[in-house]
Design an enzyme around this catalytic site. Structure first.
Site, short mmCIF file in Angstrom:
data_model
loop_
_atom_site.label_atom_id
_atom_site.label_comp_id
_atom_site.label_asym_id
_atom_site.label_seq_id
_atom_site.Cartn_x
_atom_site.Cartn_y
_atom_site.Cartn_z
N ASP A 31 -0.48 -7.28 -1.25
CA ASP A 31 -0.90 -5.90 -1.05
C ASP A 31 0.23 -5.03 -1.64
OD1 ASP A 31 -2.34 -3.71 0.24
OD2 ASP A 31 -0.62 -3.64 1.60
N ASP A 59 0.91 -1.03 -1.01
CA ASP A 59 1.49 -0.07 -0.08
C ASP A 59 1.86 -0.77 1.24
OD1 ASP A 59 2.15 2.18 1.40
OD2 ASP A 59 0.07 2.70 1.82
N ASN A 81 -4.81 3.96 -7.52
CA ASN A 81 -3.59 4.40 -8.21
C ASN A 81 -2.59 3.25 -8.38
OD1 ASN A 81 -3.94 7.46 -8.43
ND2 ASN A 81 -4.36 7.11 -6.26
N ASP A 128 0.30 -5.71 5.11
CA ASP A 128 0.91 -4.93 6.19
C ASP A 128 -0.14 -4.28 7.09
OD1 ASP A 128 0.13 -3.04 4.12
OD2 ASP A 128 1.09 -1.54 5.39
P1 B16 Z 1 -6.02 5.53 -3.23
P2 B16 Z 1 -2.84 -0.78 -0.20
C1 B16 Z 1 -4.01 1.56 0.25
O1 B16 Z 1 -3.07 0.78 -0.48
C2 B16 Z 1 -3.26 2.49 1.19
O2 B16 Z 1 -2.57 1.74 2.17
C3 B16 Z 1 -4.24 3.40 1.87
O3 B16 Z 1 -3.56 4.31 2.71
C4 B16 Z 1 -5.05 4.16 0.81
O4 B16 Z 1 -6.02 4.97 1.42
C5 B16 Z 1 -5.73 3.15 -0.12
O5 B16 Z 1 -4.75 2.32 -0.71
C6 B16 Z 1 -6.51 3.84 -1.23
O6 B16 Z 1 -5.61 4.50 -2.07
O7 B16 Z 1 -6.44 6.80 -2.58
O8 B16 Z 1 -4.76 5.65 -4.06
O9 B16 Z 1 -7.15 4.88 -4.02
O10 B16 Z 1 -2.12 -0.89 1.10
O11 B16 Z 1 -4.20 -1.47 -0.21
O12 B16 Z 1 -1.99 -1.21 -1.37
MG MG Z 2 -0.91 -2.01 2.60
#
Ligand code: B16
Ligand code: MG
Length: 214
Positions: free
Chosen positions: A8, A10, A115, A167
């Site tokens: 993962d 974030d 992103n 996480d």
């Molecule tokens: P985006 P991960 C997730 O990343 C984030 O933890 C979550 O808070 C967010 O809403 C989701 O990505 C979507 O992100 O708005 O940039 O498309 O933990 O899956 O790496």
């Molecule tokens: Mg995460």
């Protein structure tokens, strides 16, 4: 035999949760919706669409408005990503990725974020991944198994050959449902269902993770 590590982004490789929080907070403030750091914890690891649903806490808005609000939040979020550098890597992340590759392990990314590529570019670690699974890869996001299975397939591995590093509870649920081994990063209240729990990649070794298959 364990042959692939699926990460993962974030909360595991970098901590963009603060940027997500600041961006959602700005949107919520603009719209007069109460939103705290505690509320933000409920958004960990879930998609942008699901994040908005949880932020609204039952408030109803038109679909067109939802789309505009998500675009606004994403613009705020992207303004934070511009300044990302390798200094934003979490402790031990690069070293662990490099150690896994050196051990012949295939490495994939499974992030809900649309992103993810921009974040990897800022961190300067794109080259350490064999495949990138992000918010564009599948329709059903975590806790569905789809993204993890998509990444395992991209690595040409079966699900039982992969270990997921997560996480978020939603991510751990998805990885376990997919039949994968799982390393949980964070407090036991959140990641307690994982096979191995630690505070971060700096705390574990590739050998310890590979021992999970025994
Ligand atoms: P985006 P991960 C997730 O990343 C984030 O933890 C979550 O808070 C967010 O809403 C989701 O990505 C979507 O992100 O708005 O940039 O498309 O933990 O899956 O790496
Ligand atoms: Mg995460």
């Amino acid at each position: 035999m364990l042959k692939g590590f699926i990460f993962d982004l974030d909360g595991v490789i970098t901590d963009t949760a603060e940027y997500h929080y600041l961006a959602w907070k700005r949107l919520a403030d603009n719209q007069g919706i109460p939103f705290s750091r505690e509320d933000n914890e409920q958004l960990r690891g879930v998609s942008r669409r699901e994040s908005l649903r949880r932020l609204l806490k039952g408030r109803e808005i038109e679909e067109a408005t939802a789309q505009v609000w998500m675009e606004q939040k994403n613009a705020y979020y992207q303004s934070f990503l511009v300044g990302m550098t390798p200094n934003d890597l979490l402790p031990g992340a690069r070293e662990f990725l490099e150690a896994a590759r050196a051990a012949g392990i295939k490495v994939g990314l499974a992030s809900a974020s649309r992103n993810a590529q921009t974040v990897l570019d800022g961190l300067q670690i794109s080259a350490l991944f064999d495949i990138l699974g992000d918010g564009y890869a599948v329709i059903n996001t975590k806790p569905a198994v789809d993204l993890f299975v998509w990444v395992a397939g991209g690595l040409k591995l079966t699900v039982t050959e992969c270990v997921v590093f997560e996480d978020a509870e939603a991510g751990i649920d998805g990885a376990l449902l997919a039949g994968m081994k799982c390393v949980g990063i964070g407090p036991a209240e959140r990641v307690g269902k994982a096979h191995l729990i630690c505070a971060g990649l700096h705390e574990i070794t590739v050998e310890r993770v590979l021992a999970l298959e025994i």
